[in-house]
Design a protein around this motif. Structure first.
Motif, mmCIF file in Angstrom:
data_model
loop_
_atom_site.group_PDB
_atom_site.id
_atom_site.type_symbol
_atom_site.label_atom_id
_atom_site.label_comp_id
_atom_site.label_asym_id
_atom_site.label_seq_id
_atom_site.Cartn_x
_atom_site.Cartn_y
_atom_site.Cartn_z
ATOM 1 N N MET A 1 6.843 -11.000 -5.763
ATOM 2 C CA MET A 1 6.035 -11.043 -4.543
ATOM 3 C C MET A 1 4.943 -9.988 -4.656
ATOM 4 S SD MET A 1 5.516 -12.496 -1.722
ATOM 5 C CE MET A 1 7.037 -13.433 -1.645
ATOM 6 N N LYS A 2 3.712 -10.410 -4.870
ATOM 7 C CA LYS A 2 2.628 -9.485 -5.178
ATOM 8 C C LYS A 2 1.991 -8.894 -3.924
ATOM 9 C CE LYS A 2 1.419 -11.624 -9.585
ATOM 10 N NZ LYS A 2 0.342 -12.158 -10.417
ATOM 11 N N ARG A 3 1.480 -7.670 -4.079
ATOM 12 C CA ARG A 3 0.699 -7.063 -3.013
ATOM 13 C C ARG A 3 -0.659 -7.738 -2.939
ATOM 14 N NH1 ARG A 3 1.678 -0.959 -5.158
ATOM 15 N NH2 ARG A 3 3.854 -0.724 -4.581
ATOM 16 N N TRP A 4 -1.338 -7.539 -1.788
ATOM 17 C CA TRP A 4 -2.684 -8.109 -1.635
ATOM 18 C C TRP A 4 -3.551 -7.085 -0.958
ATOM 19 C CZ3 TRP A 4 -4.876 -9.211 3.261
ATOM 20 C CH2 TRP A 4 -6.148 -9.790 3.186
ATOM 21 N N ARG A 5 -4.667 -6.815 -1.535
ATOM 22 C CA ARG A 5 -5.616 -5.866 -0.966
ATOM 23 C C ARG A 5 -7.033 -6.339 -1.258
ATOM 24 N NH1 ARG A 5 -1.773 -4.403 1.194
ATOM 25 N NH2 ARG A 5 -0.879 -2.326 1.430
ATOM 26 N N ILE A 6 -7.952 -6.092 -0.338
ATOM 27 C CA ILE A 6 -9.374 -6.309 -0.601
ATOM 28 C C ILE A 6 -9.889 -5.066 -1.313
ATOM 29 C CG2 ILE A 6 -11.649 -6.567 0.436
ATOM 30 C CD1 ILE A 6 -10.319 -7.977 2.729
ATOM 31 N N LEU A 7 -10.538 -5.268 -2.435
ATOM 32 C CA LEU A 7 -11.026 -4.134 -3.190
ATOM 33 C C LEU A 7 -12.209 -3.509 -2.480
ATOM 34 C CD1 LEU A 7 -10.914 -5.538 -6.827
ATOM 35 C CD2 LEU A 7 -9.248 -4.095 -5.680
ATOM 36 N N SER A 8 -12.161 -2.181 -2.282
ATOM 37 C CA SER A 8 -13.309 -1.491 -1.702
ATOM 38 C C SER A 8 -14.364 -1.304 -2.782
ATOM 39 C CB SER A 8 -12.876 -0.125 -1.152
ATOM 40 O OG SER A 8 -12.308 0.652 -2.181
ATOM 41 N N VAL A 9 -15.612 -1.103 -2.369
ATOM 42 C CA VAL A 9 -16.723 -1.034 -3.309
ATOM 43 C C VAL A 9 -17.099 0.416 -3.550
ATOM 44 C CG1 VAL A 9 -19.068 -1.773 -3.783
ATOM 45 C CG2 VAL A 9 -17.562 -3.220 -2.415
ATOM 46 N N CYS A 10 -17.056 0.852 -4.803
ATOM 47 C CA CYS A 10 -17.435 2.233 -5.103
ATOM 48 C C CYS A 10 -18.942 2.367 -5.033
ATOM 49 C CB CYS A 10 -16.924 2.649 -6.475
ATOM 50 S SG CYS A 10 -17.871 1.970 -7.850
ATOM 51 N N VAL A 11 -19.409 3.618 -4.990
ATOM 52 C CA VAL A 11 -20.828 3.866 -4.740
ATOM 53 C C VAL A 11 -21.710 3.312 -5.847
ATOM 54 C CG1 VAL A 11 -20.725 6.154 -5.804
ATOM 55 C CG2 VAL A 11 -22.525 5.633 -4.176
ATOM 56 N N PHE A 134 10.419 -4.477 1.729
ATOM 57 C CA PHE A 134 9.003 -4.783 1.898
ATOM 58 C C PHE A 134 8.337 -3.689 2.734
ATOM 59 C CE2 PHE A 134 10.468 -9.045 0.838
ATOM 60 C CZ PHE A 134 9.432 -9.521 0.058
ATOM 61 N N PRO A 135 7.090 -3.342 2.433
ATOM 62 C CA PRO A 135 6.385 -2.329 3.229
ATOM 63 C C PRO A 135 6.137 -2.819 4.654
ATOM 64 C CG PRO A 135 4.885 -3.376 1.677
ATOM 65 C CD PRO A 135 6.253 -3.862 1.323
ATOM 66 N N GLU A 136 5.972 -1.869 5.556
ATOM 67 C CA GLU A 136 5.743 -2.205 6.958
ATOM 68 C C GLU A 136 4.418 -2.934 7.167
ATOM 69 O OE1 GLU A 136 7.827 -1.901 9.376
ATOM 70 O OE2 GLU A 136 9.379 -0.744 8.340
ATOM 71 N N GLY A 146 8.844 -4.762 6.304
ATOM 72 C CA GLY A 146 9.957 -3.875 6.612
ATOM 73 C C GLY A 146 11.331 -4.429 6.304
ATOM 74 N N GLN A 147 11.426 -5.639 5.792
ATOM 75 C CA GLN A 147 12.723 -6.282 5.551
ATOM 76 C C GLN A 147 13.324 -5.828 4.220
ATOM 77 O OE1 GLN A 147 14.392 -8.493 7.613
ATOM 78 N NE2 GLN A 147 12.807 -8.018 9.119
ATOM 79 N N GLU A 148 14.650 -5.640 4.212
ATOM 80 C CA GLU A 148 15.361 -5.343 2.979
ATOM 81 C C GLU A 148 15.677 -6.651 2.259
ATOM 82 O OE1 GLU A 148 18.779 -3.035 3.875
ATOM 83 O OE2 GLU A 148 17.630 -1.288 4.566
ATOM 84 N N THR A 149 15.460 -6.659 0.953
ATOM 85 C CA THR A 149 15.631 -7.890 0.188
ATOM 86 C C THR A 149 16.306 -7.610 -1.144
ATOM 87 O OG1 THR A 149 14.460 -9.808 -0.703
ATOM 88 C CG2 THR A 149 13.384 -7.696 -0.942
ATOM 89 N N VAL A 150 16.828 -8.655 -1.750
ATOM 90 C CA VAL A 150 17.452 -8.556 -3.070
ATOM 91 C C VAL A 150 16.744 -9.529 -4.002
ATOM 92 C CG1 VAL A 150 19.553 -8.847 -4.428
ATOM 93 C CG2 VAL A 150 19.694 -7.932 -2.102
ATOM 94 N N PHE A 151 16.315 -9.020 -5.160
ATOM 95 C CA PHE A 151 15.706 -9.866 -6.181
ATOM 96 C C PHE A 151 16.618 -9.935 -7.403
ATOM 97 C CE2 PHE A 151 11.850 -8.996 -3.780
ATOM 98 C CZ PHE A 151 11.150 -10.189 -3.893
ATOM 99 N N GLU A 152 16.883 -11.145 -7.850
ATOM 100 C CA GLU A 152 17.575 -11.367 -9.115
ATOM 101 C C GLU A 152 16.512 -11.738 -10.137
ATOM 102 O OE1 GLU A 152 20.739 -10.923 -9.758
ATOM 103 O OE2 GLU A 152 21.398 -10.490 -7.698
#
Length: 335
Positions: A1-11, A134-136, A146-152
């Motif tokens: 389960m991948k994270r998702w973020r919008i990349l910020s733009v450097c100067v 999972f992060p909040e 925030g849920q606790e999970t188990v990955f096999e």
């Protein structure tokens, strides 16, 4: 389960992205919006510059590494794995938590915290049980936040990256670089690191009082439009349909778009505030130099065609940004 973020733009990227934003904004006293931090006597530890250079060089070598399949050892940091996994909540598999034949680079931080680290030491054929949370702010699916999970997780294969040696011959053979030696590479890296670090320190030291609403809206609308064109062009669906199809939280997505717009407005305000304070302007010579560079970079036959597409005012604005970034970095002292 991948994270998702919008990349910020450097100067440094903002310098190239300014084309297309109409007019010359902020050409007035911005003291009601921002209080400038220190930009004349910035000190940067040489050690931090060297550390960043090592990271950048490692990234370059990794990008041009050769993949070799491994069968006689356990997983280590940096390995590329092929894995199967099943994620469960209270013993029940949840949507989006199962995959077969998924690629994963250990150390990429693209999966949940603890997922990649938990696979280090495992062998091909091993099945590893990972108890994770999972992060909040898990925006992909707030039902999982925030849920606790188990990955096999089952390890199907291990691939090692063999990095090339850092030599002049290696650098000269890279078509996407404009320099031919290791010394030239390090010189450019050092200059860019100082520019970015100095600008980040300036942002940290400055105080934002408020944001000009019209300018934030301009960037916000432009970012939304860019995403809409991308999703329509690549996937044949509207932006919001695409967000929904991926299970992203729309409000969280739009919040990150707004934050990106504010970041770009902040950079603009810093540029124009310093230009005003130091009476820095774009000379005709500098403009012509920058316009020619832009025309070549973006594949235009001549400067006039580039000006027609980007607009003279926006080319001048981008040129000013570069001058201010260079001015700030030129006042840096290494400690």
């Amino acid at each position: 389960m991948k994270r998702w973020r919008i990349l910020s733009v450097c100067v440094l990227l903002i310098i190239l992205m300014l084309a297309g934003c109409a007019g010359k904004p902020y050409n007035y006293d911005l003291s009601e919006y921002i209080r400038l931090g220190n930009y004349k006597n910035i000190e940067i530890p040489t050690e931090s510059i060297e550390d960043q250079m090592e990271e950048d060089i490692e990234s370059l070598l990794t990008e041009h590494s050769t993949e070799v399949e491994v069968t006689d050892r356990a997983v280590i940091d940096g390995d590329i794995l092929n894995i199967d996994y099943i994620g469960t909540l209270d013993g029940v598999a949840f949507e989006g938590g199962t995959a077969t034949g998924a690629p994963l680079t250990i150390g990429s931080n693209t999966y949940l915290e603890g997922f990649e680290e938990g696979l280090i030491g495992a062998y091909i054929g091993d099945t590893v049980t990972l108890n994770l949370t999972f992060p909040e702010d898990y925006y992909q699916n707030m039902d999982l936040a925030g849920q606790e999970t188990v990955f096999e997780v089952t390890i199907n294969s291990i691939t090692e990256l063999i990095k090339p040696a850092l030599t002049d011959e290696f650098i000269a053979g890279l078509e996407d670089l404009d320099y031919d030696t290791v010394d030239e590479l390090k010189k450019i890296l050092r200059e860019n690191i100082i520019k970015n670090t100095a600008w980040d320190m300036l942002i940290e030291d400055s105080t934002i009082i408020s944001y000009p609403k019209k300018d934030v809206k301009k960037y916000y609308d432009r970012l939304i439009n860019n995403y809409e064109q991308m999703t329509l062009g690549y996937y044949g669906m509207s932006l919001y349909s695409y967000i929904k199809a991926l299970g992203y939280n729309q409000d969280a997505f739009l919040t990150e778009i707004l934050d990106s717009a504010k970041n770009q407005v902040l950079n603009d305000m810093l540029v124009y505030s310093i230009a005003r304070a130091e009476n820095i302007t774009v000379s005709e010579e500098k403009y012509n130099e920058f316009a020619l560079e832009g025309a070549v970079s973006y594949g235009y036959d001549n400067v006039k065609d580039y000006e027609k597409a980007a607009g003279k005012a926006d080319i001048e604005r981008a040129a000013l940004t570069r001058l201010i970034v260079e001015y700030v970095s030129g006042n840096v002292t290494e400690t």
